[in-house]
Design an enzyme around this catalytic site. Structure first.
Site, PDB file in Angstrom:
ATOM      1  CE  LYS A   1     -25.849   5.135  -6.061  1.00 28.91           C
ATOM      2  NZ  LYS A   1     -25.730   4.298  -7.790  1.00 28.91           N
TER       3      LYS A   1
ATOM      4  CD  GLN B   1     -22.819   3.547 -10.223  1.00 27.58           C
ATOM      5  OE1 GLN B   1     -23.821   3.741  -9.053  1.00 27.58           O
ATOM      6  NE2 GLN B   1     -23.987   4.056 -11.490  1.00 27.58           N
TER       7      GLN B   1
ATOM      8  CG  ASP C   1     -28.042  -2.235  -7.099  1.00 24.99           C
ATOM      9  OD1 ASP C   1     -28.827  -1.240  -7.225  1.00 24.99           O
ATOM     10  OD2 ASP C   1     -26.914  -1.776  -7.341  1.00 24.99           O
TER      11      ASP C   1
END
Ligand code: NDP
Length: 282
Positions: free
Chosen positions: A53, A97, A120
């Site tokens: 990322k 995460q 997300d």
């Protein structure tokens, strides 16, 4: 033999477009889209994702911050970091995460991230928006699948779409996005009866169950489009999908490989969402 959908090439093309938009954005507003990534603990797979990322942020010209917290981080400390990032002018997207260590509450973190920075698309506000088709952010993996279909010129309207898997991050939002694109959508899961029969109805099959090589040629209609979301590690360490590529590819019209299909698209869609968040902040 099916056309192989090249996720790496499509992802690279989209990243080039994002980079171009980022440069135009930075020129106009004097700052860059910013993504913060939080990782708690030392899960090796998560560390790889976080590294990828960060690399993707550099590639498209974003500002990024990475927070690598020790496994014993408390909920209060994690919450305080989310609050700080929610308030930061430099950060437009926040990603924590998952999975988190067991003593931390994932749901509390998801709920705490400002929906405007929830790149997300896990916050209930964004999930609700996806349901009504008025979304700020598209959930990354299903959005990646939609981009692969679109850029391969595959029509969805009126097609029989079968999604196997009903998780909140893949199966459910995938079904919704296909529905918004006017597919006739069936969602299957571990209690579905006659799974093979339902799959054989699919013009477009999305496999997202996390079982290596589960979908074999007898479950596929001749000429179907087969999208393999699965990412499974074989005993020899090799990555493999949910679809038995060798037997299915000769029967399908289009198929995504693993690796190199859906995988590269997920992070690209995260970049897209971060750019969207930055644009919405001005
Ligand atoms: P989950 O484990 O959360 O969900 C799996 C789903 O598959 C569940 O709905 C489950 O049904 C269903 N299922 C499991 N076994 C069967 C079966 N034998 N027949 C029918 N349905 C079954 O997984 P995720 O949705 O998070 O991920 C799915 C796969 O996609 C994994 O391999 C994961 O690694 C991969 N993935 C890939 C990404 C990428 O970037 N390419 C991103 C995210 C995930 P039930 O609900 O009844 O238990």
């Amino acid at each position: 033999m099916a056309n192989i959908i090249d996720g790496k090439a499509i992802s690279a093309a989209i990243r080039a477009e994002i980079k171009e938009s980022t440069e135009a954005f930075a020129k106009e507003y004097g700052f860059r889209p910013g993504l913060a990534v939080i990782i708690v603990g030392e899960d090796p797979a998560s560390q790889v994702y976080v590294r990828n990322k960060r690399r993707a942020c550099e590639e498209v010209g974003f500002y990024s911050e990475a927070y690598e917290l020790p496994a014993e981080t408390t909920q209060e400390e994690l919450n305080a970091l989310v609050d700080k990032l929610n308030a930061s002018d430099k950060i437009h997207g926040i990603l924590c995460q998952l999975p988190l260590p067991k003593h931390l509450d994932e749901n509390e973190v998801i709920m705490r991230i400002d929906p405007k920075k929830d790149v997300d698309a896990f916050h209930p506000t964004n999930v609700g928006k996806i349901m009504i088709g008025d979304y700020s952010f598209l959930p990354c993996t299903p959005a990646g699948v939609m981009a692969l279909l679109e850029r391969s010129g595959i029509e969805i309207s009126g097609k029989e779409c079968v999604v196997v898997g009903r998780s909140n991050i893949v199966g459910k939002p995938q079904a919704m996005l296909l529905l918004h694109s006017h597919g006739t959508v069936t969602v299957c899961h571990s209690r579905t009866k006659n799974l093979a029969e339902v799959c054989r109805r699919a013009d477009i099959l999305v496999a997202a169950i996390g079982k290596a090589d589960f979908f074999t040629a007898d479950m596929i209609k001749e000429g179907a489009v087969v999208i393999d979301v699965g990412m499974n590690r074989r005993a020899d360490g090799k990555l493999t999908g949910d679809v038995d590529f060798e037997s299915v590819a000769p029967k399908a019209s289009y198929i995504t490989p693993v690796p190199g299909g859906v995988g590269p698209m997920t992070i690209t869609m995260l970049m897209q969402n971060t750019l969207t968040a930055a644009k919405q902040s001005v």
